[in-house]
Design an enzyme around this catalytic site. Structure first.
Site, PDB file in Angstrom:
ATOM      1  CB  ILE A   1      66.990  65.109  16.293  1.00 14.43           C
ATOM      2  CG1 ILE A   1      67.149  65.020  17.807  1.00 14.43           C
ATOM      3  CG2 ILE A   1      66.219  66.370  15.912  1.00 14.43           C
ATOM      4  CD1 ILE A   1      67.969  66.137  18.410  1.00 14.43           C
TER       5      ILE A   1
ATOM      6  CB  VAL B   1      61.965  61.630  15.098  1.00 13.22           C
ATOM      7  CG1 VAL B   1      60.590  62.001  15.647  1.00 13.22           C
ATOM      8  CG2 VAL B   1      62.410  60.278  15.661  1.00 13.22           C
ATOM      9  CD  GLU B   2      61.756  67.593  14.511  1.00 13.77           C
ATOM     10  OE1 GLU B   2      60.826  67.937  13.762  1.00 13.77           O
ATOM     11  OE2 GLU B   2      61.812  67.921  15.710  1.00 13.77           O
ATOM     12  CB  SER B   3      62.604  65.766   8.009  1.00 10.58           C
ATOM     13  OG  SER B   3      63.961  65.353   8.070  1.00 10.58           O
TER      14      SER B   3
ATOM     15  CE1 TYR C   1      60.901  65.391  17.465  1.00  8.03           C
ATOM     16  CE2 TYR C   1      61.549  66.182  19.640  1.00  8.03           C
ATOM     17  CZ  TYR C   1      61.818  66.028  18.286  1.00  8.03           C
ATOM     18  OH  TYR C   1      63.004  66.496  17.775  1.00  8.03           O
TER      19      TYR C   1
END
Length: 336
Positions: A221, A224-226, A320
């Protein structure tokens, strides 16, 4: 004092008190009398009263101890640091709060690397004395109602050679996983210092263990997020490693979303909440449906999932979900 000198001093202090490992928090709370023990934690604050300094050391999420410092350890008040500490503990009886006085300290990552080298030397020595054996499959264990039964092995990294046989053993040996998780994190964001990568790795492992979530899921997570950038900010205002929206961060008790420890605590707590909701809804904690719904809710909100009866028909959310699942499966060693 150099890092090498700091480590040498720390190890001498540890040897002088015949300390072999970090004291579990549960055992720390049972001490009565006078003991010298080793603890690990994050310095989350400091205070000075009449010239005497103390630090607030978070030894596990939501649990901290106050440790009195000597003048030579003033460097511990300069910010959030993860450390190993040799402390003198005094407690007259079970009815009073124990006091803690620092004898020596070193960066946790420095001590962990030294311990890893010692384990490698011992392993090499043992291998030289015994016929080679086929290595066991490795994957961090998960709590029974968490993300288990994903695969018999994990892709490197995160992974460690000798897998813990159960969840409790995993929790008690989290520090053994930190070097490989940190190495993976730095491979994805080389701009991070070793100390920053260690801090992120430790926070992911610690909070994942606390909330009963597979740490590889959190790694996927955050990647992928940051991309493991603590300063990341989206066009919509999502902030930090887990890209928490301001209102979400406030609801999770996150004061500074750009602080890696606060952000990851909020991120793992939020993920755990979604997992519980959707595995109760699907009735299958070992399947993938609740994982998919958790990711959809993390990205688009649980309201959108409820409104559409599943993953919302938003291109961003659908992409996502696919991306995080793909990364997570790679980390679990699952081939599609």
């Amino acid at each position: 004092m150099t890092v090498a000198q700091e480590l040498e001093s720390y190890l001498k202090t540890r040897d002088a008190h015949k300390i072999k490992s970090v004291t579990p928090i549960a055992a720390l709370e049972l001490v009565v009398g006078k003991r010298v023990l080793e603890v690990e934690g994050v310095v989350v604050g400091s205070v000075a009263v009449d010239g005497a300094q103390s630090i607030l050391l978070e030894v596990e999420p939501g649990r901290s101890i106050v440790v009195a410092l000597g003048e030579e350890h003033g460097w511990l008040t300069r910010g959030q640091l993860r450390i190993r500490a040799i402390v003198a503990v005094e407690r007259e009886s079970e009815l009073v709060t124990p006091t803690y006085r620092l004898l020596d300290a070193a960066f946790a990552s420095t001590v962990a690397k030294w311990e890893a080298r010692q384990r490698a030397l011992q392993h090499a020595k043992a291998q030289a004395q015994a016929p080679p054996q086929k290595p066991a499959a490795s994957r961090p264990p998960t709590r029974s109602t968490s993300l288990n039964s994903r695969a018999n092995s994990t892709a490197r990294p995160p992974q460690r050679p000798n897998p813990a046989p159960d969840w409790e053993t995993f929790r008690l040996n989290l520090r053994l996983y930190v070097p490989e998780y940190a190495q993976f994190i730095r491979s994805r964001n080389p701009r991070l210092s070793q100390q920053e990568a260690d801090q992120i790795a430790w926070a992911i492992l610690r909070f994942s263990a606390h909330y009963g979530v597979d740490p590889r899921f959190i790694v996927a997570i955050v990647l992928v997020e940051s991309g493991f950038n603590p300063d990341a900010t989206s066009r919509k205002g999502a902030a930090g490693l887990g890209q928490l929206m301001p209102s979400t961060a406030r609801g999770l008790g996150v004061v500074d979303p750009y602080d890696p420890i606060q952000n990851l605590h909020g991120t793992v707590k939020l993920v755990r909440g979604h997992l519980e909701r959707y595995w109760a809804q699907t009735g299958d904690p070992n399947g993938w449906e609740h994982v998919v719904l958790t990711l959809a809710a993390y990205n688009a909100g649980s309201g959108a999932v409820r409104k559409h009866g599943g993953v919302p028909p938003y291109r961003e959310t659908q992409n996502y979900v696919r991306k995080v699942i793909r990364v997570y499966k790679q980390l679990c060693g699952i081939r599609e």
